[in-house]
Design a protein around this motif. Structure first.
Motif, PDB file in Angstrom:
ATOM      1  N   UNK A 133       1.677   8.726   6.874  1.00 26.83           N
ATOM      2  CA  UNK A 133       1.702   8.954   8.319  1.00 26.83           C
ATOM      3  C   UNK A 133       0.330   9.388   8.812  1.00 26.83           C
ATOM      4  N   UNK A 134      -0.300  10.320   8.087  1.00 24.78           N
ATOM      5  CA  UNK A 134      -1.606  10.823   8.508  1.00 24.78           C
ATOM      6  C   UNK A 134      -2.674   9.738   8.469  1.00 24.78           C
ATOM      7  N   UNK A 135      -2.577   8.810   7.520  1.00 22.24           N
ATOM      8  CA  UNK A 135      -3.602   7.789   7.349  1.00 22.24           C
ATOM      9  C   UNK A 135      -3.332   6.530   8.167  1.00 22.24           C
ATOM     10  N   UNK A 136      -2.058   6.104   8.232  1.00 22.49           N
ATOM     11  CA  UNK A 136      -1.741   4.815   8.839  1.00 22.49           C
ATOM     12  C   UNK A 136      -0.867   4.903  10.085  1.00 22.49           C
ATOM     13  N   UNK A 137      -0.267   6.066  10.354  1.00 22.64           N
ATOM     14  CA  UNK A 137       0.572   6.211  11.548  1.00 22.64           C
ATOM     15  C   UNK A 137       2.049   6.263  11.218  1.00 22.64           C
ATOM     16  N   UNK A 138       2.820   6.913  12.117  1.00 23.27           N
ATOM     17  CA  UNK A 138       4.234   7.162  11.858  1.00 23.27           C
ATOM     18  C   UNK A 138       5.068   5.890  11.880  1.00 23.27           C
ATOM     19  N   UNK A 146      -7.612  -1.992   0.299  1.00 20.21           N
ATOM     20  CA  UNK A 146      -7.204  -1.063   1.359  1.00 20.21           C
ATOM     21  C   UNK A 146      -7.992   0.228   1.167  1.00 20.21           C
ATOM     22  N   UNK A 147      -7.750   1.189   2.047  1.00 24.19           N
ATOM     23  CA  UNK A 147      -8.459   2.465   1.956  1.00 24.19           C
ATOM     24  C   UNK A 147      -7.471   3.597   2.167  1.00 24.19           C
ATOM     25  N   UNK A 148      -7.771   4.738   1.576  1.00 27.22           N
ATOM     26  CA  UNK A 148      -6.914   5.911   1.697  1.00 27.22           C
ATOM     27  C   UNK A 148      -7.791   7.114   2.020  1.00 27.22           C
ATOM     28  N   UNK A 149      -7.623   7.638   3.222  1.00 26.52           N
ATOM     29  CA  UNK A 149      -8.427   8.774   3.667  1.00 26.52           C
ATOM     30  C   UNK A 149      -7.594  10.041   3.564  1.00 26.52           C
ATOM     31  N   UNK A 179       7.236   4.764   2.256  1.00 31.38           N
ATOM     32  CA  UNK A 179       7.443   6.128   1.789  1.00 31.38           C
ATOM     33  C   UNK A 179       8.831   6.635   2.089  1.00 31.38           C
ATOM     34  N   UNK A 180       9.364   6.268   3.251  1.00 29.32           N
ATOM     35  CA  UNK A 180      10.702   6.695   3.654  1.00 29.32           C
ATOM     36  C   UNK A 180      11.771   6.068   2.770  1.00 29.32           C
ATOM     37  N   UNK A 181      11.575   4.809   2.387  1.00 34.92           N
ATOM     38  CA  UNK A 181      12.557   4.132   1.540  1.00 34.92           C
ATOM     39  C   UNK A 181      12.588   4.765   0.145  1.00 34.92           C
ATOM     40  N   UNK A 182      11.490   5.412  -0.247  1.00 33.63           N
ATOM     41  CA  UNK A 182      11.421   6.041  -1.563  1.00 33.63           C
ATOM     42  C   UNK A 182      12.622   6.915  -1.883  1.00 33.63           C
ATOM     43  N   UNK A 220       0.831  -1.207   0.000  1.00 33.44           N
ATOM     44  CA  UNK A 220       0.000   0.000   0.000  1.00 33.44           C
ATOM     45  C   UNK A 220       0.862   1.252   0.000  1.00 33.44           C
ATOM     46  N   UNK A 221       1.943   1.242   0.783  1.00 34.01           N
ATOM     47  CA  UNK A 221       2.839   2.392   0.833  1.00 34.01           C
ATOM     48  C   UNK A 221       3.459   2.687  -0.524  1.00 34.01           C
TER      49      UNK A 221
END
Length: 367
Positions: free
Chosen positions: A324-329, A194-197, A337-340, A131-132
């Motif tokens: 982070x906002x959707x799934x947590x830090x 999955x879902x993305x808010x 996302x960080x590995x990006x 998902x990330x």
């Protein structure tokens, strides 16, 4: 034919008859850029692991979900390049329908679909990382791509237009595409959903901060500078002074970014390796698709390079903030996302040198 353009730390002359292309003369900073970036990444990782509480301190104050020091580094990084843009030439880019349509297709049709496919091929058993990665694929680049394009001697005006176009589509399409690729398409294919808010306003804030501020500052600098002192002074004196700050801002941002996420990266090396593989494939394929498409359409080197880099880059700042906002830090989505940027930065720096090596394969005349 356009006269030679000053690029601050990178200069490229233009022969009088256009029959051959002179070599690019790189400053010491540019020549050893991969080394400096490698040192910055290692320094950030070490700082994040060896200095207690550094990550918490860096993340204590945020702008739109991004650490304030990192946000400042991004703004410093982008301003010099946008100050170099010849805004009076943007109409020639807007008139190039081939480039605009090609960029939209690569960024908003090919890119998300390719990342979706790679995420499921390589991470089918790891739904959080999958998902990330899909979120990373949806976040089209509006920041660092300007640096890579400039280092590769791409078309600076075209980059400004394509980045602005990506920004508009990002606000309009990000949430809808997230819903489609995370919920609708997996359902059609019988895969996990999955879902993305995320709201359009959340994305718009990111665009306004990380593109809007340096874009307005760059435009005002050129307008006021040329009116007060003339274009010769602006391009011959002012730009060479501020130009190096783009790379200083880049290195500063990389150090802080990896310091902030150093513990996650170094404590889960196998996970990082699994996330890195589809990212490597993605960046190579997207850059190659942009390059081949530009070449096939008969675009100049400058615009082909711009098309390739704007297709390959991703807005990791937005991807990390949304994850982070959707799934947590501490989520797997945030780690993906960080590995990006861990993968994107060295790969796209390498592609800068590939672009420069291919430069003589193009005629000089700009499309």
């Amino acid at each position: 034919m356009e006269p030679a353009r000053s690029r601050g730390t990178t200069t490229a002359g233009v022969p009088g008859d256009g029959s051959s292309r002179p070599p690019v003369h790189l400053s010491t900073t540019d020549r050893y850029l991969p080394l400096w970036i490698g040192v910055a990444m290692v320094a950030g990782l070490l700082l994040g692991r060896l200095v207690p509480g550094l990550g918490a301190a860096l993340g204590a104050v945020e702008i739109d979900g991004v650490s304030l020091p990192i946000a400042l580094g991004l703004l410093v990084m982008m301003y010099p390049v946008l100050a170099k843009v010849r805004y009076d030439r943007l109409d020639t880019v807007v008139a190039d329908r081939r480039m605009l349509v090609s960029s939209l297709v690569l960024n908003w049709v090919v890119g998300p679909a390719l990342m979706f496919a790679l995420a499921w091929i390589f991470l089918a058993d790891l739904p959080e990382y999958r998902t990330g990665l899909i979120i990373v694929g949806l976040a089209r680049c509006i920041a660092m791509v300007i640096i890579w394009n400039d280092l590769a001697c791409g078309d600076r005006e075209a980059a400004a237009v394509l980045v602005a176009l990506n920004s508009i589509f990002q606000v309009v399409a990000f949430a809808a595409l997230g819903w489609f690729y995370l919920s609708v398409l997996p359902g059609w294919l019988g895969l996990d959903q999955a879902a993305l808010d995320v709201s359009p306003w959340q994305i718009a804030r990111s665009v306004l901060i990380f593109l809007g501020i340096p874009l307005v500052a760059g435009w005002l600098s050129r307008v006021w500078g040329e009116r007060a002192r003339g274009r010769d002074w602006y391009e011959g004196t002012f730009l060479p002074r501020v130009g190096p700050w783009a790379l200083y801002g880049l290195l500063f941002t990389i150090v802080l970014l990896f310091a902030l996420q150093g513990e996650q990266i170094t404590s889960r090396p196998l996970d990082v390796a699994r996330i890195a593989l589809p990212l490597l494939v993605y960046f190579a394929l997207m850059w190659g698709a942009g390059y081949l498409l530009g070449r096939g359409l008969g675009m100049s080197y400058e615009r082909t390079t711009t098309l390739a880099f704007t297709a390959a880059g991703n807005n990791f700042e937005l991807a990390i903030a949304v994850a982070i906002a959707t799934f947590g830090v501490t989520s797997g989505q945030a780690l993906a996302g960080v590995v990006g940027p861990l993968i994107e930065v060295p790969v796209l720096v390498g592609l800068v040198y590939v672009s420069l090596a291919l430069r003589d394969r193009f005629p000089y005349a700009r499309a």
